[in-house]
Design a protein around this motif. Sequence first.
Motif, PDB file in Angstrom:
ATOM      1  N   SER A  93    -119.168 -26.721 -98.356  1.00 30.43           N
ATOM      2  CA  SER A  93    -119.639 -25.530 -99.050  1.00 30.43           C
ATOM      3  C   SER A  93    -118.520 -24.514 -99.240  1.00 30.43           C
ATOM      4  N   ASP A  94    -117.573 -24.466 -98.310  1.00 33.30           N
ATOM      5  CA  ASP A  94    -116.412 -23.594 -98.448  1.00 33.30           C
ATOM      6  C   ASP A  94    -115.303 -24.404 -99.120  1.00 33.30           C
ATOM      7  N   VAL A  95    -115.296 -24.388-100.445  1.00 27.94           N
ATOM      8  CA  VAL A  95    -114.385 -25.261-101.186  1.00 27.94           C
ATOM      9  C   VAL A  95    -112.918 -24.896-100.949  1.00 27.94           C
ATOM     10  N   LYS A  96    -112.649 -23.643-100.692  1.00 24.15           N
ATOM     11  CA  LYS A  96    -111.252 -23.227-100.495  1.00 24.15           C
ATOM     12  C   LYS A  96    -110.661 -23.830 -99.221  1.00 24.15           C
ATOM     13  N   SER A  97    -111.499 -24.101 -98.236  1.00 26.79           N
ATOM     14  CA  SER A  97    -110.998 -24.611 -96.954  1.00 26.79           C
ATOM     15  C   SER A  97    -110.463 -26.038 -97.065  1.00 26.79           C
ATOM     16  N   VAL A  98    -110.898 -26.770 -98.082  1.00 28.99           N
ATOM     17  CA  VAL A  98    -110.444 -28.160 -98.244  1.00 28.99           C
ATOM     18  C   VAL A  98    -109.703 -28.359 -99.558  1.00 28.99           C
ATOM     19  N   ALA A  99    -109.428 -27.267-100.268  1.00 23.03           N
ATOM     20  CA  ALA A  99    -108.811 -27.375-101.596  1.00 23.03           C
ATOM     21  C   ALA A  99    -107.426 -28.010-101.534  1.00 23.03           C
ATOM     22  N   GLU A 100    -106.621 -27.612-100.573  1.00 24.37           N
ATOM     23  CA  GLU A 100    -105.267 -28.160-100.481  1.00 24.37           C
ATOM     24  C   GLU A 100    -105.297 -29.666-100.231  1.00 24.37           C
ATOM     25  N   GLU A 101    -106.173 -30.083 -99.344  1.00 22.09           N
ATOM     26  CA  GLU A 101    -106.297 -31.519 -99.071  1.00 22.09           C
ATOM     27  C   GLU A 101    -106.855 -32.244-100.291  1.00 22.09           C
ATOM     28  N   GLY A 102    -107.778 -31.590-100.987  1.00 24.65           N
ATOM     29  CA  GLY A 102    -108.345 -32.187-102.194  1.00 24.65           C
ATOM     30  C   GLY A 102    -107.303 -32.385-103.275  1.00 24.65           C
ATOM     31  N   TYR A 103    -106.369 -31.436-103.381  1.00 24.76           N
ATOM     32  CA  TYR A 103    -105.293 -31.574-104.369  1.00 24.76           C
ATOM     33  C   TYR A 103    -104.404 -32.776-104.033  1.00 24.76           C
ATOM     34  N   LYS A 104    -104.126 -32.980-102.759  1.00 23.66           N
ATOM     35  CA  LYS A 104    -103.318 -34.134-102.348  1.00 23.66           C
ATOM     36  C   LYS A 104    -104.029 -35.438-102.711  1.00 23.66           C
ATOM     37  N   LYS A 105    -105.340 -35.480-102.520  1.00 24.73           N
ATOM     38  CA  LYS A 105    -106.111 -36.677-102.876  1.00 24.73           C
ATOM     39  C   LYS A 105    -106.090 -36.882-104.393  1.00 24.73           C
ATOM     40  N   TYR A 106    -106.176 -35.784-105.129  1.00 26.45           N
ATOM     41  CA  TYR A 106    -106.128 -35.818-106.594  1.00 26.45           C
ATOM     42  C   TYR A 106    -104.820 -36.437-107.070  1.00 26.45           C
ATOM     43  N   MET A 107    -103.720 -36.008-106.495  1.00 28.49           N
ATOM     44  CA  MET A 107    -102.411 -36.531-106.877  1.00 28.49           C
ATOM     45  C   MET A 107    -102.241 -37.986-106.431  1.00 28.49           C
ATOM     46  N   ALA A 108    -102.700 -38.300-105.224  1.00 25.99           N
ATOM     47  CA  ALA A 108    -102.558 -39.654-104.689  1.00 25.99           C
ATOM     48  C   ALA A 108    -103.316 -40.675-105.523  1.00 25.99           C
ATOM     49  N   ALA A 109    -104.454 -40.267-106.085  1.00 31.96           N
ATOM     50  CA  ALA A 109    -105.258 -41.174-106.904  1.00 31.96           C
ATOM     51  C   ALA A 109    -104.723 -41.296-108.324  1.00 31.96           C
ATOM     52  N   GLY A 110    -103.705 -40.493-108.683  1.00 35.97           N
ATOM     53  CA  GLY A 110    -103.125 -40.571-110.016  1.00 35.97           C
ATOM     54  C   GLY A 110    -103.906 -39.826-111.079  1.00 35.97           C
ATOM     55  N   CYS A 111    -104.777 -38.900-110.665  1.00 36.33           N
ATOM     56  CA  CYS A 111    -105.585 -38.150-111.633  1.00 36.33           C
ATOM     57  C   CYS A 111    -104.703 -37.287-112.541  1.00 36.33           C
ATOM     58  N   ASN A 112    -103.543 -36.894-112.031  1.00 32.07           N
ATOM     59  CA  ASN A 112    -102.624 -36.054-112.807  1.00 32.07           C
ATOM     60  C   ASN A 112    -102.084 -36.772-114.035  1.00 32.07           C
ATOM     61  N   GLY A 113    -102.143 -38.101-114.041  1.00 31.43           N
ATOM     62  CA  GLY A 113    -101.647 -38.851-115.186  1.00 31.43           C
ATOM     63  C   GLY A 113    -102.380 -38.514-116.465  1.00 31.43           C
ATOM     64  N   CYS A 114    -103.663 -38.182-116.356  1.00 29.00           N
ATOM     65  CA  CYS A 114    -104.461 -37.824-117.540  1.00 29.00           C
ATOM     66  C   CYS A 114    -104.780 -36.331-117.599  1.00 29.00           C
ATOM     67  N   HIS A 115    -105.030 -35.721-116.438  1.00 29.84           N
ATOM     68  CA  HIS A 115    -105.506 -34.331-116.405  1.00 29.84           C
ATOM     69  C   HIS A 115    -104.409 -33.322-116.080  1.00 29.84           C
ATOM     70  N   GLY A 116    -103.179 -33.811-115.850  1.00 39.34           N
ATOM     71  CA  GLY A 116    -102.080 -32.898-115.574  1.00 39.34           C
ATOM     72  C   GLY A 116    -101.960 -32.564-114.101  1.00 39.34           C
ATOM     73  N   GLY A 117    -100.743 -32.209-113.703  1.00 40.81           N
ATOM     74  CA  GLY A 117    -100.500 -31.909-112.288  1.00 40.81           C
ATOM     75  C   GLY A 117    -101.265 -30.716-111.769  1.00 40.81           C
ATOM     76  N   GLY A 118    -101.521 -29.757-112.645  1.00 40.69           N
ATOM     77  CA  GLY A 118    -102.293 -28.575-112.233  1.00 40.69           C
ATOM     78  C   GLY A 118    -103.691 -28.568-112.794  1.00 40.69           C
ATOM     79  N   GLY A 119    -104.111 -29.677-113.401  1.00 40.69           N
ATOM     80  CA  GLY A 119    -105.450 -29.748-113.985  1.00 40.69           C
ATOM     81  C   GLY A 119    -105.528 -29.183-115.392  1.00 40.69           C
ATOM     82  N   GLY A 120    -104.363 -28.932-116.008  1.00 45.84           N
ATOM     83  CA  GLY A 120    -104.373 -28.318-117.335  1.00 45.84           C
ATOM     84  C   GLY A 120    -104.595 -29.282-118.482  1.00 45.84           C
TER      85      GLY A 120
END
Length: 213
Positions: A93-120
């Motif tokens: 429920s506190d999304v900010k508390s896990v946001a940094e870890e979530g970003y690492k998972k985002y990058m590790a899964a290769g999501c940045n390849g389509c959605h950009g490194g910052g989600g742009g």
Amino acid sequence: MAEPANLETAGPLLAGATGEPAAPQAGTEGTSKEAPPADAAKPSGAAEQNPDAAAKPQGEAKPDSAAAPAAGGGTPAATAESAEKGSLNNPHSDVKSVAEEGYKKYMAAGCNGCHGGGGGGGMGPPLTNQVWVYGKDDDTLFRLIALGSDGLQKQGHSRKGSENVVGPMPAQGTIVKSDDDLWKIIAWIRTINPSSAGGSSAAAPAPDAPTPQ
């Protein structure tokens, strides 16, 4: 004059008197070894009834038991396939508390390849604007990422918005390793997109519910 002793009868007596060992009597050879207990050679209990039981090691694991998959498959794809529609909610429920870890998972899964490194955005739509093609609630986002857009449509979801994209969203439900990892990615997305506030399934209105005036 005394008669000579009978040598046949005196032989055994003389042997005992001179200390020489007497000849063993018939039937006494080998009696010095102790006989094994009567129960040692006799199988007992189930082994006597079932000879194969004695040869089988106790506690032997079944061949398939160690390789049996966990219930539900243990992947986001399996969760999205089996969970009732509308039942998936982010436990963080506190999304900010896990946001940094979530970003690492985002990058590790290769999501940045389509959605950009910052989600742009890039080949895929940006994650930072107000357009939510299928909806912004937890249940929809989890299924969209896990099953891809084609898999989401097969479950009865339809587009609510549109973006200029190269192709459909590919399924990531076996690339992202666990449900918790996926929830953390969604938590990170919510921290970079203010329009996602109130996007949890619990807060989202039912599809046919009237909008408050």
